[in-house]
Design a protein around this motif. Structure first.
Motif, PDB file in Angstrom:
ATOM      1  N   ALA A   1       1.279  37.918  13.447  1.00  0.00           N
ATOM      2  CA  ALA A   1       1.519  38.089  14.884  1.00  0.00           C
ATOM      3  C   ALA A   1       0.291  38.574  15.634  1.00  0.00           C
ATOM      4  CB  ALA A   1       2.687  39.057  15.100  1.00  0.00           C
ATOM      5  N   HIS A   2      -0.534  39.390  14.980  1.00  0.00           N
ATOM      6  CA  HIS A   2      -1.606  40.069  15.712  1.00  0.00           C
ATOM      7  C   HIS A   2      -3.018  39.660  15.315  1.00  0.00           C
ATOM      8  CE1 HIS A   2       1.310  42.775  17.543  1.00  0.00           C
ATOM      9  NE2 HIS A   2       1.858  42.931  16.351  1.00  0.00           N
ATOM     10  N   VAL A   3      -3.144  38.939  14.212  1.00  0.00           N
ATOM     11  CA  VAL A   3      -4.478  38.529  13.751  1.00  0.00           C
ATOM     12  C   VAL A   3      -4.503  37.005  13.682  1.00  0.00           C
ATOM     13  CG1 VAL A   3      -6.251  38.791  11.977  1.00  0.00           C
ATOM     14  CG2 VAL A   3      -4.634  40.648  12.409  1.00  0.00           C
ATOM     15  N   LYS A   4      -5.036  36.389  14.703  1.00  0.00           N
ATOM     16  CA  LYS A   4      -5.020  34.931  14.801  1.00  0.00           C
ATOM     17  C   LYS A   4      -6.325  34.286  14.342  1.00  0.00           C
ATOM     18  CE  LYS A   4      -0.936  34.930  16.855  1.00  0.00           C
ATOM     19  NZ  LYS A   4       0.273  34.381  16.188  1.00  0.00           N
ATOM     20  N   GLN A   5      -7.440  34.976  14.555  1.00  0.00           N
ATOM     21  CA  GLN A   5      -8.734  34.363  14.305  1.00  0.00           C
ATOM     22  C   GLN A   5      -9.124  34.436  12.832  1.00  0.00           C
ATOM     23  OE1 GLN A   5     -11.495  36.239  17.031  1.00  0.00           O
ATOM     24  NE2 GLN A   5     -11.070  34.713  18.613  1.00  0.00           N
ATOM     25  N   GLU A   6      -9.828  33.381  12.388  1.00  0.00           N
ATOM     26  CA  GLU A   6     -10.403  33.357  11.058  1.00  0.00           C
ATOM     27  C   GLU A   6     -11.878  33.764  11.156  1.00  0.00           C
ATOM     28  OE1 GLU A   6      -8.559  33.116   8.629  1.00  0.00           O
ATOM     29  OE2 GLU A   6      -6.870  31.804   9.087  1.00  0.00           O
ATOM     30  N   PRO A   7     -12.465  34.353  10.129  1.00  0.00           N
ATOM     31  CA  PRO A   7     -11.891  34.567   8.791  1.00  0.00           C
ATOM     32  C   PRO A   7     -11.109  35.873   8.648  1.00  0.00           C
ATOM     33  CG  PRO A   7     -14.180  35.229   8.772  1.00  0.00           C
ATOM     34  CD  PRO A   7     -13.914  34.705  10.166  1.00  0.00           C
ATOM     35  N   MET A   8     -10.865  36.588   9.770  1.00  0.00           N
ATOM     36  CA  MET A   8     -10.186  37.875   9.667  1.00  0.00           C
ATOM     37  C   MET A   8      -8.767  37.738   9.133  1.00  0.00           C
ATOM     38  SD  MET A   8     -10.035  41.068   9.697  1.00  0.00           S
ATOM     39  CE  MET A   8     -11.430  41.847  10.487  1.00  0.00           C
TER      40      MET A   8
ATOM     41  N   ARG B   1      -3.016  27.612   1.956  1.00  0.00           N
ATOM     42  CA  ARG B   1      -3.739  27.633   3.220  1.00  0.00           C
ATOM     43  C   ARG B   1      -5.249  27.778   3.025  1.00  0.00           C
ATOM     44  NH1 ARG B   1      -1.831  30.685   8.731  1.00  0.00           N
ATOM     45  NH2 ARG B   1      -3.729  30.331   9.963  1.00  0.00           N
ATOM     46  N   TYR B   2      -5.652  28.535   1.975  1.00  0.00           N
ATOM     47  CA  TYR B   2      -7.074  28.784   1.736  1.00  0.00           C
ATOM     48  C   TYR B   2      -7.429  28.397   0.291  1.00  0.00           C
ATOM     49  CZ  TYR B   2      -6.156  31.869   5.741  1.00  0.00           C
ATOM     50  OH  TYR B   2      -5.751  32.380   6.954  1.00  0.00           O
ATOM     51  N   PRO B   3      -7.387  27.121  -0.043  1.00  0.00           N
ATOM     52  CA  PRO B   3      -7.585  26.695  -1.440  1.00  0.00           C
ATOM     53  C   PRO B   3      -8.966  27.023  -2.001  1.00  0.00           C
ATOM     54  CG  PRO B   3      -7.620  24.814   0.044  1.00  0.00           C
ATOM     55  CD  PRO B   3      -7.152  25.978   0.861  1.00  0.00           C
ATOM     56  N   LYS B   4      -9.949  27.246  -1.148  1.00  0.00           N
ATOM     57  CA  LYS B   4     -11.301  27.553  -1.620  1.00  0.00           C
ATOM     58  C   LYS B   4     -11.693  29.001  -1.310  1.00  0.00           C
ATOM     59  CE  LYS B   4     -12.905  22.771  -1.122  1.00  0.00           C
ATOM     60  NZ  LYS B   4     -13.928  21.877  -0.511  1.00  0.00           N
ATOM     61  N   SER B   5     -10.736  29.847  -1.100  1.00  0.00           N
ATOM     62  CA  SER B   5     -11.012  31.230  -0.724  1.00  0.00           C
ATOM     63  C   SER B   5     -11.796  31.960  -1.813  1.00  0.00           C
ATOM     64  CB  SER B   5      -9.699  31.984  -0.463  1.00  0.00           C
ATOM     65  OG  SER B   5      -9.952  33.348  -0.217  1.00  0.00           O
ATOM     66  N   VAL B   6     -12.774  32.773  -1.384  1.00  0.00           N
ATOM     67  CA  VAL B   6     -13.562  33.566  -2.334  1.00  0.00           C
ATOM     68  C   VAL B   6     -12.724  34.685  -2.950  1.00  0.00           C
ATOM     69  CG1 VAL B   6     -15.760  33.108  -1.183  1.00  0.00           C
ATOM     70  CG2 VAL B   6     -14.390  35.087  -0.476  1.00  0.00           C
TER      71      VAL B   6
ATOM     72  N   LEU C   1      -7.899  37.835  -7.116  1.00  0.00           N
ATOM     73  CA  LEU C   1      -6.460  38.075  -7.062  1.00  0.00           C
ATOM     74  C   LEU C   1      -5.707  37.514  -8.269  1.00  0.00           C
ATOM     75  CD1 LEU C   1      -5.898  37.196  -3.285  1.00  0.00           C
ATOM     76  CD2 LEU C   1      -5.738  39.467  -4.302  1.00  0.00           C
ATOM     77  N   GLU C   2      -6.195  36.433  -8.849  1.00  0.00           N
ATOM     78  CA  GLU C   2      -5.456  35.703  -9.876  1.00  0.00           C
ATOM     79  C   GLU C   2      -4.990  36.566 -11.057  1.00  0.00           C
ATOM     80  OE1 GLU C   2      -7.874  32.348 -10.880  1.00  0.00           O
ATOM     81  OE2 GLU C   2      -6.603  30.960  -9.768  1.00  0.00           O
ATOM     82  N   PRO C   3      -5.861  37.395 -11.655  1.00  0.00           N
ATOM     83  CA  PRO C   3      -5.399  38.183 -12.814  1.00  0.00           C
ATOM     84  C   PRO C   3      -4.223  39.093 -12.469  1.00  0.00           C
ATOM     85  CG  PRO C   3      -7.793  38.192 -12.685  1.00  0.00           C
ATOM     86  CD  PRO C   3      -7.306  37.595 -11.403  1.00  0.00           C
TER      87      PRO C   3
END
Length: 496
Positions: A283-290, A322-327, A332-334
């Motif tokens: 709702a409050h954070v629309k802009q990327e990459p934030m 949404r972010y398949p190439k995210s750094v 996060l995976e483990p």
């Protein structure tokens, strides 16, 4: 009482460290071989602050890391309860020497921006919640506290402005420092708003509703946001961002704004609470990459706290889509895999050596609890399902339990969780294979625990306590990972 002391010493440039084949970062504590140190490295120009790496100093009291930075960014070294910051630039050598026994120069930095680095290394902050609560007790007028914070921000930054004017640091270094300081003081001010927010009556049909008070508190929130904008990506590039972001999301977006609009819903469990936070980001954070950063940070928090909410796999799947190439995905995976394993163990039974203290819900004091163990010493582990560091120590529980059994010491796990997570608490006992006695503290017992063990109105866990004959003989034992050092500490305490 002074608001906070920003301590600096006269700092001098020591030049670039001796040339090496590959640029390196050295963190050194003289005469501290094998000392524990935790390091957080920047990621893609940002500090993902809660993915720290635990390490130890070598035989020379040093931790040597390669400088693989492609962008300038901050490293943080946590050593013996203090944070030492280093603003690292690509291709540069750095050596940070910390000697707490030295009053004049406890931190010496060799390398780029040495004068600024030493000033940065000496900048230490109190816990923001404790600071804010103490400040509010001294003065409940928000405007007074805001003005104090602004003055202290100016005081903290003055040495860096002087270094910038002398070209001893550059604008990038200064901007990082300014954001770091601003985030901290904004966090402190949010804490001074907790009591006023709790006191508000949001329902307009209530006889006690006061629109002017509601507007006043909203204006206070805006004053905080003017000090540091949590939606600005530059604000996130330092270690003080996380606490600020956490409070703004939970107290301003999720609670205050939703209450003001009449759309607030009480979370029934952890899944509801995390979904509300996720919705607030949307709702409050629309802009990327934030937005990507904040959603990843939410997932990261859930993974590190190891509450293993059932909502996690679905939120993570949506993030990856949404972010398949995210750094952030490799980080996060483990943890996500651990969540899946945990969720698959819910239907297992307790083992015979996992026992619950009889009628523990009726126990009101620590003395009453310990009295249940007549003729035995008791090692108490205070923990909670939301406490990541608590659960990290569970890896050392088998060795600890063997030592305690050998010395006729009862192992007692005391959870300070609320009623709503009772099932999660019991599932964690099974998942971590916690052998010993178990209690989930009642409201009154929690109050007594806080009374006994809080420091400056903050109860820090994990906390380990030893009792003998119903009396506390060791108020703050070492952590289980200390192994022999802990075992020796316990045996010495029992002799007293």
């Amino acid at each position: 009482m002074k608001w906070i002391a920003c301590l600096f010493v006269a700092a001098c440039s020591y030049g670039v460290a001796a040339a090496q084949s590959k640029p390196a970062i050295v963190f050194k504590v003289p005469d501290a071989p094998g000392g524990a140190v935790t390091v957080t490295k920047p990621l893609d120009g940002k500090v993902f602050i809660d993915f720290p790496a635990a390490d130890t100093l070598n035989a020379h009291g040093e931790l040597v890391l390669p400088n693989t930075q492609k962008k300038a960014g901050p490293y943080t070294f946590h050593y013996k309860g203090k944070i030492y910051r280093l603003f690292v630039k690509p291709g540069k050598n750095y050596k940070v020497t910390v000697d707490p026994g030295q009053v004049q120069r406890p931190v010496i930095v060799e390398g780029a921006d040495a004068a600024g680095q030493e000033a940065l290394g000496l900048l230490q902050f109190d816990n923001f919640q404790g600071r804010g609560m103490r400040l509010y007790k001294q003065d409940t007028v928000f405007e007074h506290n805001r003005d104090k914070a602004l003055r202290e921000i100016d005081s903290c930054l003055q040495p860096f402005r002087q270094l910038l004017a002398k070209k001893a640091i550059d604008q990038v270094f200064y901007t990082y420092t300014e954001q770091m300081v601003r985030n901290y003081y904004a966090s402190v001010l949010t804490t001074t708003l907790m009591a006023p927010v709790r006191a508000l009556v949001f329902h307009k049909d209530s006889a006690r509703f006061d629109a002017s008070k509601l507007r006043a508190v909203e204006n206070h929130w805006q004053d905080v946001l003017a000090i540091s904008d949590p939606r600005n990506m530059a604000t996130a590039a330092n270690d003080t961002y996380f606490n600020y972001w956490y409070v703004i999301n939970n107290w301003y977006y999720v609670y205050f704004l939703e209450q003001s609009r009449g759309t607030y819903k009480v979370s029934k469990n952890d899944d509801d609470a995390q979904q509300a936070w996720y919705n607030a980001i949307d709702a409050h954070v629309k802009q990327e990459p934030m937005r990507e950063f904040q959603v990843a940070s939410l997932l990261q928090l859930m993974v590190l706290e190891k509450r293993y909410e059932t909502i996690i796999p679905g939120l993570y799947a949506a993030f990856v889509k949404r972010y398949p190439k995210s750094v952030y995905i490799p980080l996060l995976e483990p943890g996500i895999e651990d969540v899946k394993v945990f969720l698959a163990t819910h239907n297992t039974d307790f083992s015979p050596d996992q026992q619950f203290v009889e009628q523990y819900a009726a126990i009101n004091t620590v003395d009453d609890l310990v009295a249940r163990f007549k003729g035995k010493a008791v090692f108490m582990d205070l923990w909670a399902t939301w406490c990541g560091p608590c659960k990290e120590e569970f890896a050392y529980s088998p060795d600890l339990k063997a030592m305690l059994d050998k010395n006729n010491i009862a192992m007692l796990y005391v959870s300070i969780d609320r009623d709503a997570v009772d099932a999660q608490w019991k599932n964690m006992i099974k998942f971590y294979k916690l052998k010993g006695y178990h209690v989930r503290a009642s409201k009154k017992l929690n109050e007594d625990i806080f009374r006994l063990f809080n420091k400056k109105e903050i109860l820090a866990i994990p906390r380990y306590v030893l009792f003998k004959d119903g009396k506390m003989v060791l108020a703050e034992a070492k952590e289980p990972r200390s192994k022999e050092a802990l075992y020796q500490q316990l045996l010495e305490a029992l002799k007293s």
